[in-house]
Design an enzyme around this catalytic site. Structure first.
Site: not given
Ligand code: AMP
Length: 178
Positions: A66, A103
């Site tokens: 996205r 996770e």
């Molecule tokens: P992180 O590495 O945990 O910061 O996760 C970020 C990536 O996961 C981003 O590229 C988001 O597109 C996706 N993502 C994580 N959590 C969500 C959520 N609650 N809703 C939508 N996309 C998420």
């Protein structure tokens, strides 16, 4: 059509919360209603690039998948190139790769070895900052090529997950915070 500028509150109102997607307990932030609305989509790009002068960055780096949508539009507006950071195995040429923790287990992102030049000025863009692992891995790849991150911008930040802590020292901006 109204010419009132789009605000972050307008964007927040359009973000759809989808409970338990893609698995139980996750509140998925669905940005497709923002993309589908012409004024909200262009307003989101205006806000993401606010304060960044066209010509002041060389490349906008977007994160799979996205993040590509926002980063590519931002790149056109800023008269900059667009560079994708992709999930492992998708880029055709030689890549640098960076692992990061999920996770459960790990994931890997990749960037072409010649995607950025040393000293290039970079704006890093993703749709959402959660734990920060993805953006931190992307930032590591940008730095590996000797490029300089001017700012990291997100449409959405889930602040309770403290993702900013992983993006040590880089200026960070998000439009909508939960
Ligand atoms: P992180 O590495 O945990 O910061 O996760 C970020 C990536 O996961 C981003 O590229 C988001 O597109 C996706 N993502 C994580 N959590 C969500 C959520 N609650 N809703 C939508 N996309 C998420």
């Amino acid at each position: 059509m109204s010419s009132t500028p789009i605000s972050a509150a307008d964007i927040e109102s359009a973000i759809r919360n989808v409970p338990d997607f893609p698995k139980p307990g996750i509140q998925f932030k669905d940005i497709t209603p923002v993309l589908a609305d012409a004024r909200l989509f262009s307003g989101a790009i205006e806000l993401l690039t606010a304060g960044v002068e066209p010509g002041s960055v060389d490349s906008v780096v977007g994160i799979d998948a996205r993040g590509f949508i926002f980063a590519a539009a931002a790149a056109v507006r800023l008269k900059a190139g667009f560079v994708p950071v992709r999930k492992q195995g998708k880029l055709p040429y030689r890549t640098h790769e960076q692992d990061y923790a999920l996770e459960y287990g790990t994931a890997t992102v990749a960037m072409h070895v010649d995607a950025l030049h040393a000293g290039s000025r970079v704006l890093l863009v993703d749709d959402l900052l959660a734990t920060g692992g993805t953006a931190a891995a992307a930032a590591t790849l940008v730095r590996k090529l000797g490029a300089e991150i001017q700012e990291i911008v997100f449409l959405i930040e889930l602040s309770f997950l403290n993702g900013r802590e992983k993006l040590n020292g880089h200026p960070i901006r998000s439009l909508v915070t939960y």
